[in-house]
Motif scaffolding. Structure first.
Motif, PDB file in Angstrom:
ATOM      1  N   THR A  65      46.873 -93.100  62.210  1.00  0.00           N
ATOM      2  CA  THR A  65      45.902 -92.266  61.327  1.00  0.00           C
ATOM      3  C   THR A  65      46.384 -92.673  59.929  1.00  0.00           C
ATOM      4  OG1 THR A  65      46.021 -90.440  63.049  1.00  0.00           O
ATOM      5  CG2 THR A  65      45.471 -90.144  60.783  1.00  0.00           C
ATOM      6  N   GLN A  66      45.433 -92.927  59.239  1.00  0.00           N
ATOM      7  CA  GLN A  66      45.597 -93.295  57.645  1.00  0.00           C
ATOM      8  C   GLN A  66      44.682 -92.192  56.923  1.00  0.00           C
ATOM      9  OE1 GLN A  66      45.449 -96.992  56.114  1.00  0.00           O
ATOM     10  NE2 GLN A  66      45.842 -98.231  58.161  1.00  0.00           N
ATOM     11  N   THR A  67      45.513 -91.614  56.082  1.00  0.00           N
ATOM     12  CA  THR A  67      44.874 -90.572  55.321  1.00  0.00           C
ATOM     13  C   THR A  67      44.294 -91.223  54.002  1.00  0.00           C
ATOM     14  OG1 THR A  67      46.508 -89.042  56.163  1.00  0.00           O
ATOM     15  CG2 THR A  67      45.260 -88.165  54.080  1.00  0.00           C
ATOM     16  N   ILE A  85      40.006 -86.335  50.780  1.00  0.00           N
ATOM     17  CA  ILE A  85      41.289 -86.813  51.602  1.00  0.00           C
ATOM     18  C   ILE A  85      41.324 -86.291  52.839  1.00  0.00           C
ATOM     19  CG2 ILE A  85      43.762 -86.488  51.578  1.00  0.00           C
ATOM     20  CD1 ILE A  85      43.870 -86.155  48.930  1.00  0.00           C
ATOM     21  N   TRP A  86      41.134 -87.203  53.891  1.00  0.00           N
ATOM     22  CA  TRP A  86      41.090 -86.759  55.363  1.00  0.00           C
ATOM     23  C   TRP A  86      41.768 -87.878  56.195  1.00  0.00           C
ATOM     24  CZ3 TRP A  86      39.066 -82.346  57.158  1.00  0.00           C
ATOM     25  CH2 TRP A  86      39.242 -82.251  58.636  1.00  0.00           C
ATOM     26  N   PRO A  87      42.467 -87.248  57.386  1.00  0.00           N
ATOM     27  CA  PRO A  87      43.237 -88.113  58.207  1.00  0.00           C
ATOM     28  C   PRO A  87      41.980 -88.754  58.927  1.00  0.00           C
ATOM     29  CG  PRO A  87      43.382 -86.204  58.868  1.00  0.00           C
ATOM     30  CD  PRO A  87      42.713 -85.973  57.505  1.00  0.00           C
ATOM     31  N   TYR A  88      42.013 -90.279  59.185  1.00  0.00           N
ATOM     32  CA  TYR A  88      41.112 -91.048  60.153  1.00  0.00           C
ATOM     33  C   TYR A  88      42.047 -91.763  61.080  1.00  0.00           C
ATOM     34  CZ  TYR A  88      37.607 -90.153  56.454  1.00  0.00           C
ATOM     35  OH  TYR A  88      36.807 -89.438  55.432  1.00  0.00           O
ATOM     36  N   PHE A 115      46.686 -92.406  51.184  1.00  0.00           N
ATOM     37  CA  PHE A 115      47.642 -91.331  50.995  1.00  0.00           C
ATOM     38  C   PHE A 115      48.782 -91.237  52.145  1.00  0.00           C
ATOM     39  CE2 PHE A 115      44.068 -89.903  48.694  1.00  0.00           C
ATOM     40  CZ  PHE A 115      44.689 -89.540  47.356  1.00  0.00           C
ATOM     41  N   GLY A 116      48.408 -91.994  53.166  1.00  0.00           N
ATOM     42  CA  GLY A 116      49.444 -92.087  54.275  1.00  0.00           C
ATOM     43  C   GLY A 116      49.195 -92.948  55.507  1.00  0.00           C
ATOM     44  N   ASN A 117      50.016 -93.425  56.245  1.00  0.00           N
ATOM     45  CA  ASN A 117      49.667 -94.034  57.459  1.00  0.00           C
ATOM     46  C   ASN A 117      50.784 -93.780  58.350  1.00  0.00           C
ATOM     47  OD1 ASN A 117      49.685 -96.165  59.435  1.00  0.00           O
ATOM     48  ND2 ASN A 117      49.312 -97.843  57.825  1.00  0.00           N
ATOM     49  N   THR A 118      50.591 -93.248  59.758  1.00  0.00           N
ATOM     50  CA  THR A 118      51.438 -92.837  60.659  1.00  0.00           C
ATOM     51  C   THR A 118      52.185 -94.042  61.194  1.00  0.00           C
ATOM     52  OG1 THR A 118      49.773 -92.708  62.235  1.00  0.00           O
ATOM     53  CG2 THR A 118      50.101 -90.693  61.141  1.00  0.00           C
TER      54      THR A 118
END
Length: 123
Positions: A65-67, A85-88, A115-118
């Motif tokens: 998941t990347q935000t 901003i949303w998690p995809y 904003f982020g990457n799991t």
């Protein structure tokens, strides 16, 4: 890490983003680790009606998941947020492809901010 496939002419604007838009399925763009938030901007070289961004990771990569947020501009100032901003979820079951849709807008520049990457400390 991500790949952007654009159907319009483009140039690279921020970071070393050439691999993000080179249309080669074997290359990816990767940011420095722990550099969030991290924007990458694409210059479409002319104004177009834009209503989606399609992102694709290599097929063999595990789910993650990347935000991400998406903004557009005609001049790079000001920017208009078109996708908050949303998690995809990038999932091999869906070819590791994410389509971010938004109301049609005129834009020359499209900016994605990660904003982020799991799966990684980088975009």
């Amino acid at each position: 890490m991500w790949r952007a496939r654009l159907l319009r002419p483009r140039t690279r604007a921020t970071s070393t983003g050439a691999d993000a838009v080179d249309r080669n399925p074997n290359t990816v763009w990767e940011s420095r680790a722990n550099a969030f938030p991290l924007p990458i901007m694409v210059d479409l070289n002319a104004n177009y009606q834009v209503s989606r961004v399609v992102l694709k990771l290599p097929a063999g990569w595990p789910a993650r998941t990347q935000t991400i947020a998406v903004a557009t501009s005609l001049t790079t100032d000001p920017w208009t947020t078109v996708a908050d901003i949303w998690p995809y979820l990038f999932d091999p079951a869906s070819a590791n492809t994410v389509t971010i849709t938004f109301p049609p807008t005129s834009a020359r520049y499209v900016q994605l901010t990660f904003f982020g990457n799991t799966m990684s400390p980088s975009a």
